[in-house]
Design a protein around this motif. Sequence first.
Motif, mmCIF file in Angstrom:
data_model
loop_
_atom_site.group_PDB
_atom_site.id
_atom_site.type_symbol
_atom_site.label_atom_id
_atom_site.label_comp_id
_atom_site.label_asym_id
_atom_site.label_seq_id
_atom_site.Cartn_x
_atom_site.Cartn_y
_atom_site.Cartn_z
ATOM 1 N N LEU A 1 12.619 4.358 11.497
ATOM 2 C CA LEU A 1 11.742 5.107 12.401
ATOM 3 C C LEU A 1 11.276 6.398 11.738
ATOM 4 N N LEU A 2 12.166 7.055 11.009
ATOM 5 C CA LEU A 2 11.770 8.271 10.303
ATOM 6 C C LEU A 2 10.646 7.981 9.321
ATOM 7 N N LYS A 3 10.753 6.876 8.600
ATOM 8 C CA LYS A 3 9.703 6.522 7.642
ATOM 9 C C LYS A 3 8.388 6.225 8.359
ATOM 10 N N LEU A 4 8.462 5.600 9.543
ATOM 11 C CA LEU A 4 7.241 5.372 10.314
ATOM 12 C C LEU A 4 6.627 6.703 10.756
ATOM 13 N N LYS A 5 7.472 7.650 11.154
ATOM 14 C CA LYS A 5 6.980 8.960 11.562
ATOM 15 C C LYS A 5 6.314 9.676 10.390
ATOM 16 N N ILE A 6 6.904 9.583 9.216
ATOM 17 C CA ILE A 6 6.331 10.235 8.032
ATOM 18 C C ILE A 6 4.981 9.614 7.691
ATOM 19 N N LYS A 7 4.886 8.297 7.797
ATOM 20 C CA LYS A 7 3.610 7.616 7.537
ATOM 21 C C LYS A 7 2.550 8.074 8.535
ATOM 22 N N ALA A 8 2.927 8.126 9.818
ATOM 23 C CA ALA A 8 1.985 8.588 10.843
ATOM 24 C C ALA A 8 1.604 10.043 10.606
ATOM 25 N N ALA A 9 2.571 10.846 10.184
ATOM 26 C CA ALA A 9 2.298 12.257 9.911
ATOM 27 C C ALA A 9 1.281 12.417 8.788
ATOM 28 N N ALA A 10 1.441 11.642 7.731
ATOM 29 C CA ALA A 10 0.500 11.725 6.611
ATOM 30 C C ALA A 10 -0.920 11.405 7.063
ATOM 31 N N GLU A 11 -1.066 10.402 7.915
ATOM 32 C CA GLU A 11 -2.390 10.039 8.402
ATOM 33 C C GLU A 11 -2.986 11.147 9.268
ATOM 34 N N LEU A 12 -2.170 11.765 10.114
ATOM 35 C CA LEU A 12 -2.659 12.848 10.978
ATOM 36 C C LEU A 12 -3.021 14.092 10.168
ATOM 37 N N LYS B 1 0.835 -1.203 0.000
ATOM 38 C CA LYS B 1 0.000 0.000 0.000
ATOM 39 C C LYS B 1 0.870 1.255 0.000
ATOM 40 N N PRO B 2 0.300 2.419 -0.318
ATOM 41 C CA PRO B 2 1.067 3.667 -0.302
ATOM 42 C C PRO B 2 1.723 3.917 1.057
ATOM 43 N N LEU B 3 2.978 4.391 1.003
ATOM 44 C CA LEU B 3 3.808 4.720 2.161
ATOM 45 C C LEU B 3 4.231 3.495 2.960
ATOM 46 N N GLU B 4 4.019 2.305 2.441
ATOM 47 C CA GLU B 4 4.505 1.097 3.109
ATOM 48 C C GLU B 4 5.968 0.875 2.721
ATOM 49 N N LEU B 5 6.822 0.684 3.711
ATOM 50 C CA LEU B 5 8.230 0.406 3.442
ATOM 51 C C LEU B 5 8.362 -1.052 3.029
ATOM 52 N N HIS B 6 8.867 -1.296 1.821
ATOM 53 C CA HIS B 6 8.945 -2.662 1.320
ATOM 54 C C HIS B 6 10.316 -2.974 0.737
ATOM 55 N N LYS B 7 10.659 -4.237 0.820
ATOM 56 C CA LYS B 7 11.976 -4.721 0.411
ATOM 57 C C LYS B 7 11.845 -6.191 0.035
ATOM 58 N N PHE B 8 12.752 -6.704 -0.791
ATOM 59 C CA PHE B 8 12.750 -8.146 -1.036
ATOM 60 C C PHE B 8 14.166 -8.664 -1.247
ATOM 61 N N ILE B 9 14.334 -9.945 -0.952
ATOM 62 C CA ILE B 9 15.595 -10.649 -1.150
ATOM 63 C C ILE B 9 15.295 -11.923 -1.939
ATOM 64 N N VAL B 10 16.032 -12.155 -2.995
ATOM 65 C CA VAL B 10 15.837 -13.363 -3.802
ATOM 66 C C VAL B 10 16.597 -14.511 -3.147
ATOM 67 N N ASN B 11 15.865 -15.571 -2.779
ATOM 68 C CA ASN B 11 16.529 -16.712 -2.132
ATOM 69 C C ASN B 11 16.289 -18.031 -2.856
#
Length: 278
Positions: free
Chosen positions: A229-240, A69-79
Motif C-alpha cells: 500500500l505504501l508503494k501504491l501511495k508513493i506512485k499516486a503521489a508522484a503522479e499528483l 513501467k517506472p514505479l511499477e511494483l514487479h516480481k517473478f517466480i521461476v516455475n
Amino acid sequence: MPWLAYTIKEQIRITDLYSLFEIHYDNGYAFPGETHNFWECLYVMKGEVCVSGNERVYNLSQDSIIFHKPLELHKFIVNGQNGADLLIFSFTAEGPLTSYLEEKVFELSDAQKEIISSMLSFLHKRNNTKNSPAIAQSYLQPFHVLPTYSQMLVTYLHQLILSLAETGSVSSVSDAPDAITFRRAISYLNSNIHRQPSVPEIARFCNISEAGIKRIFDKYAGIGIHKYLLKLKIKAAAELLQKGESVSSVAENLGFNSQSYFSRAFKRETGLMPSSLK
C-alpha cells in the motif's frame, strides 16, 4: 527542383541503461518485489516464469517478454521444471511509444527473436563471453571503452520495440483464482488509497482469510500488504506532484501522518525528494 526534407518523427529514444544481463535461475527461485523510477524488461529465453506487475499476473514461457513501467511494483517466480534462462535490462526512455509498452506481455515472432539473437551475438562478441547464461553476465562494462558500443546496443533495442509496436502479439493476464483475488485486493487498495485499510478489512472484501490474503501478497508481490500500500501511495503521489499538487496537500490527501514522514518515505522508495517532481 528543390530538395524536400523529411523529418524523422522519433517514437522512442532510450537515453540511459541501468542494467543488462543474462542469468539462469533454478525452479522455485523468487525475485522479491521492487520498484524504481525507470523501465525494466524481462525476456524468457528458456523455461517458465510467473510475473506480477502491480495488480496484474502473467505466466510467461519461452520467447515471452514483459516491460515494467517506472514505479511499477514487479516480481517473478521461476516455475519451469528446469528453471529459466532470462535476459533482463533496465532503462530510461522517452517518446510516445513508451505508453504502448505498459501492462502487456508480448509473444515474440521469429523476426523479433532474430533481433534479440543478433543483439546477443553482438554482446557476446564485444564482451568475449560464451553463449550461456549459466552465471549472471552483465554487458555494460564496454560502455566507457568502446566508442560505438552503446549506440549499437540501443539500436537493437529500438529495433525490437518498434517491431513490437507494429506486429506484437499480446498475452492476457492469468485467470488463476489467486491471481484474480490479488487483482481484487489491489483494486480495493487503490480505491482506499487516501487511508490505511486493515488486513482483516481487505480479507473480508476479498472473501478470504487473513492468512490467505497474506499468502497471496507474498506469492505475487513478495512484500506485505501495508508495504505494498505504501508503494501504491508513493506512485499516486508522484503522479499528483507531476500535475502540480503541493507536497503538503499530497501528503495530507494520501493519509500520511506528516509531511516530513511522507518526504522520507518518498525519498526511500524513489531515490528522489518529492519537491524535485514539481
